[in-house]
Design a protein around this motif. Structure first.
Motif, PDB file in Angstrom:
ATOM      1  N   ASN A  19      23.638  27.000  59.319  1.00  0.00           N
ATOM      2  CA  ASN A  19      25.052  26.697  59.584  1.00  0.00           C
ATOM      3  C   ASN A  19      25.189  25.859  60.848  1.00  0.00           C
ATOM      4  OD1 ASN A  19      26.073  28.057  57.400  1.00  0.00           O
ATOM      5  ND2 ASN A  19      26.697  29.855  58.549  1.00  0.00           N
ATOM      6  N   PHE A  20      24.513  26.278  61.910  1.00  0.00           N
ATOM      7  CA  PHE A  20      24.587  25.572  63.183  1.00  0.00           C
ATOM      8  C   PHE A  20      24.064  24.146  63.056  1.00  0.00           C
ATOM      9  CE2 PHE A  20      22.334  24.150  66.968  1.00  0.00           C
ATOM     10  CZ  PHE A  20      23.398  24.033  67.844  1.00  0.00           C
ATOM     11  N   LEU A  21      22.927  23.992  62.420  1.00  0.00           N
ATOM     12  CA  LEU A  21      22.343  22.653  62.285  1.00  0.00           C
ATOM     13  C   LEU A  21      23.247  21.718  61.482  1.00  0.00           C
ATOM     14  CD1 LEU A  21      18.587  23.569  61.746  1.00  0.00           C
ATOM     15  CD2 LEU A  21      19.668  22.631  63.806  1.00  0.00           C
ATOM     16  N   ILE A  22      23.843  22.245  60.429  1.00  0.00           N
ATOM     17  CA  ILE A  22      24.759  21.421  59.633  1.00  0.00           C
ATOM     18  C   ILE A  22      25.995  21.071  60.451  1.00  0.00           C
ATOM     19  CG2 ILE A  22      26.304  21.453  57.633  1.00  0.00           C
ATOM     20  CD1 ILE A  22      24.103  23.081  56.203  1.00  0.00           C
TER      21      ILE A  22
ATOM     22  N   PRO B  46      22.266  28.274  47.825  1.00  0.00           N
ATOM     23  CA  PRO B  46      21.810  28.441  46.437  1.00  0.00           C
ATOM     24  C   PRO B  46      20.834  27.341  45.998  1.00  0.00           C
ATOM     25  CG  PRO B  46      24.152  28.837  46.556  1.00  0.00           C
ATOM     26  CD  PRO B  46      23.735  28.310  47.895  1.00  0.00           C
ATOM     27  N   ILE B  47      21.057  26.109  46.468  1.00  0.00           N
ATOM     28  CA  ILE B  47      20.141  25.012  46.124  1.00  0.00           C
ATOM     29  C   ILE B  47      18.785  25.236  46.789  1.00  0.00           C
ATOM     30  CG2 ILE B  47      19.722  22.537  46.414  1.00  0.00           C
ATOM     31  CD1 ILE B  47      22.774  22.154  46.144  1.00  0.00           C
ATOM     32  N   VAL B  48      18.802  25.623  48.075  1.00  0.00           N
ATOM     33  CA  VAL B  48      17.550  25.912  48.779  1.00  0.00           C
ATOM     34  C   VAL B  48      16.829  27.069  48.098  1.00  0.00           C
ATOM     35  CG1 VAL B  48      16.579  26.752  50.958  1.00  0.00           C
ATOM     36  CG2 VAL B  48      18.330  24.976  50.983  1.00  0.00           C
ATOM     37  N   GLY B  49      17.586  28.080  47.714  1.00  0.00           N
ATOM     38  CA  GLY B  49      16.989  29.208  47.010  1.00  0.00           C
ATOM     39  C   GLY B  49      16.373  28.801  45.684  1.00  0.00           C
ATOM     40  N   ALA B  50      17.036  27.915  44.954  1.00  0.00           N
ATOM     41  CA  ALA B  50      16.497  27.455  43.673  1.00  0.00           C
ATOM     42  C   ALA B  50      15.226  26.631  43.878  1.00  0.00           C
ATOM     43  CB  ALA B  50      17.546  26.637  42.933  1.00  0.00           C
ATOM     44  N   ILE B  51      15.202  25.832  44.913  1.00  0.00           N
ATOM     45  CA  ILE B  51      14.026  25.004  45.187  1.00  0.00           C
ATOM     46  C   ILE B  51      12.832  25.873  45.574  1.00  0.00           C
ATOM     47  CG2 ILE B  51      13.070  23.310  46.830  1.00  0.00           C
ATOM     48  CD1 ILE B  51      15.852  21.986  46.855  1.00  0.00           C
ATOM     49  N   PHE B  52      13.079  26.901  46.360  1.00  0.00           N
ATOM     50  CA  PHE B  52      11.986  27.747  46.847  1.00  0.00           C
ATOM     51  C   PHE B  52      11.800  29.015  46.023  1.00  0.00           C
ATOM     52  CE2 PHE B  52      13.038  25.279  50.662  1.00  0.00           C
ATOM     53  CZ  PHE B  52      11.781  24.756  50.927  1.00  0.00           C
ATOM     54  N   GLY B  53      12.162  28.993  44.760  1.00  0.00           N
ATOM     55  CA  GLY B  53      11.838  30.110  43.888  1.00  0.00           C
ATOM     56  C   GLY B  53      12.944  31.104  43.647  1.00  0.00           C
TER      57      GLY B  53
ATOM     58  N   PHE C  89      37.097  24.786  60.865  1.00  0.00           N
ATOM     59  CA  PHE C  89      35.951  23.958  60.498  1.00  0.00           C
ATOM     60  C   PHE C  89      34.712  24.831  60.325  1.00  0.00           C
ATOM     61  CE2 PHE C  89      32.686  20.685  61.456  1.00  0.00           C
ATOM     62  CZ  PHE C  89      33.015  19.810  60.443  1.00  0.00           C
ATOM     63  N   GLY C  90      34.574  25.857  61.176  1.00  0.00           N
ATOM     64  CA  GLY C  90      33.458  26.789  61.038  1.00  0.00           C
ATOM     65  C   GLY C  90      33.493  27.507  59.699  1.00  0.00           C
ATOM     66  N   GLY C  91      34.695  27.863  59.238  1.00  0.00           N
ATOM     67  CA  GLY C  91      34.825  28.492  57.920  1.00  0.00           C
ATOM     68  C   GLY C  91      34.406  27.559  56.800  1.00  0.00           C
ATOM     69  N   ILE C  92      34.755  26.289  56.940  1.00  0.00           N
ATOM     70  CA  ILE C  92      34.359  25.300  55.927  1.00  0.00           C
ATOM     71  C   ILE C  92      32.844  25.161  55.899  1.00  0.00           C
ATOM     72  CG2 ILE C  92      34.432  22.838  55.361  1.00  0.00           C
ATOM     73  CD1 ILE C  92      37.331  22.841  56.430  1.00  0.00           C
ATOM     74  N   VAL C  93      32.229  25.067  57.073  1.00  0.00           N
ATOM     75  CA  VAL C  93      30.773  24.919  57.132  1.00  0.00           C
ATOM     76  C   VAL C  93      30.089  26.172  56.595  1.00  0.00           C
ATOM     77  CG1 VAL C  93      28.805  24.668  58.692  1.00  0.00           C
ATOM     78  CG2 VAL C  93      30.823  23.248  59.002  1.00  0.00           C
ATOM     79  N   LYS C  94      30.620  27.345  56.912  1.00  0.00           N
ATOM     80  CA  LYS C  94      30.032  28.589  56.396  1.00  0.00           C
ATOM     81  C   LYS C  94      30.075  28.602  54.872  1.00  0.00           C
ATOM     82  CE  LYS C  94      30.367  33.637  56.744  1.00  0.00           C
ATOM     83  NZ  LYS C  94      29.179  33.749  55.968  1.00  0.00           N
ATOM     84  N   SER C  95      31.205  28.205  54.309  1.00  0.00           N
ATOM     85  CA  SER C  95      31.308  28.150  52.857  1.00  0.00           C
ATOM     86  C   SER C  95      30.356  27.103  52.278  1.00  0.00           C
ATOM     87  CB  SER C  95      32.746  27.839  52.442  1.00  0.00           C
ATOM     88  OG  SER C  95      32.826  27.691  51.049  1.00  0.00           O
ATOM     89  N   LEU C  96      30.255  25.959  52.948  1.00  0.00           N
ATOM     90  CA  LEU C  96      29.340  24.912  52.493  1.00  0.00           C
ATOM     91  C   LEU C  96      27.913  25.434  52.440  1.00  0.00           C
ATOM     92  CD1 LEU C  96      28.799  21.832  51.906  1.00  0.00           C
ATOM     93  CD2 LEU C  96      28.433  21.610  54.362  1.00  0.00           C
ATOM     94  N   VAL C  97      27.512  26.122  53.495  1.00  0.00           N
ATOM     95  CA  VAL C  97      26.143  26.634  53.548  1.00  0.00           C
ATOM     96  C   VAL C  97      25.949  27.775  52.554  1.00  0.00           C
ATOM     97  CG1 VAL C  97      24.465  27.823  54.998  1.00  0.00           C
ATOM     98  CG2 VAL C  97      25.743  25.887  55.898  1.00  0.00           C
ATOM     99  N   ASP C  98      26.843  28.777  52.587  1.00  0.00           N
ATOM    100  CA  ASP C  98      26.675  29.963  51.741  1.00  0.00           C
ATOM    101  C   ASP C  98      26.828  29.667  50.250  1.00  0.00           C
ATOM    102  OD1 ASP C  98      26.285  31.421  54.033  1.00  0.00           O
ATOM    103  OD2 ASP C  98      28.306  32.294  54.060  1.00  0.00           O
ATOM    104  N   ASP C  99      27.790  28.802  49.910  1.00  0.00           N
ATOM    105  CA  ASP C  99      28.129  28.613  48.501  1.00  0.00           C
ATOM    106  C   ASP C  99      27.459  27.401  47.852  1.00  0.00           C
ATOM    107  OD1 ASP C  99      29.771  30.809  48.822  1.00  0.00           O
ATOM    108  OD2 ASP C  99      31.526  29.594  49.312  1.00  0.00           O
ATOM    109  N   LEU C 100      27.049  26.423  48.665  1.00  0.00           N
ATOM    110  CA  LEU C 100      26.467  25.216  48.071  1.00  0.00           C
ATOM    111  C   LEU C 100      25.016  24.986  48.474  1.00  0.00           C
ATOM    112  CD1 LEU C 100      29.497  22.779  48.541  1.00  0.00           C
ATOM    113  CD2 LEU C 100      28.888  24.104  46.516  1.00  0.00           C
TER     114      LEU C 100
END
Length: 145
Positions: free
Chosen positions: A89-92, A41-48, A27-38
């Motif tokens: 990752n932890f918060l999610i 990038p969205i947070v990065g796009a929003i903040f420049g 489950f930790g691997g799934i969450v890591k992928s969710l954060v890193d891959d999805l």
């Protein structure tokens, strides 16, 4: 001692814990992928368009690389971007576990309500009570003498 160890391992708690650790790792691997891959990038796009994972402060004058991996190869760095990623990752993960526990508790409450609402069936009376009841009813039907 070997028999005690076998008894310890065979207990349900240990096996449940082992299953929990394995599933938690996956489950930790799934969450890591969710954060890193999805999410990142969205947070990065929003903040420049920046990526948190490559945010660091060099702690040595020899570090001049633009990426965290290359900077770590050159010397000591303060990788606060990696920490932010792990924190997200932890918060999610905590949020998802909260929602799962909340869902399980809701289902438990529903089952308890159904059990309380279901009428309880009384067990049949013992055979001697049935016999005595039958005798009483027959005596009541007899004409008075």
């Amino acid at each position: 001692m070997l028999n005690e160890f076998k008894a310890f391992i065979a207990r349900g708690n240990v096996m449940d814990l082992a299953v929990g650790v394995i599933i938690g790792g996956a489950f930790g691997g799934i969450v890591k992928s969710l954060v890193d891959d999805l999410i990142m990038p969205i947070v990065g796009a929003i903040f420049g368009g920046f990526d948190f994972s490559n945010y660091f402060l060099p702690l040595s004058s020899a570090v001049n690389a633009p990426t965290l991996a290359a900077a770590r190869a050159q010397g000591a760095v303060f990788a606060y971007g990696s920490f932010l990623t792990v924190l997200i990752n932890f918060l999610i993960l905590a949020w998802i576990i909260f929602l799962m526990v909340k869902g399980v508790n809701y289902l438990r409450m529903q089952v308890e309500r159904q059990e309380k609402a279901a009428p309880e069936e009384l067990p049949p009376p013992p055979a001697d009570v049935l016999l005595l009841t039958e005798i009483r009813d027959l005596l009541a039907k007899r004409p008075a003498v």
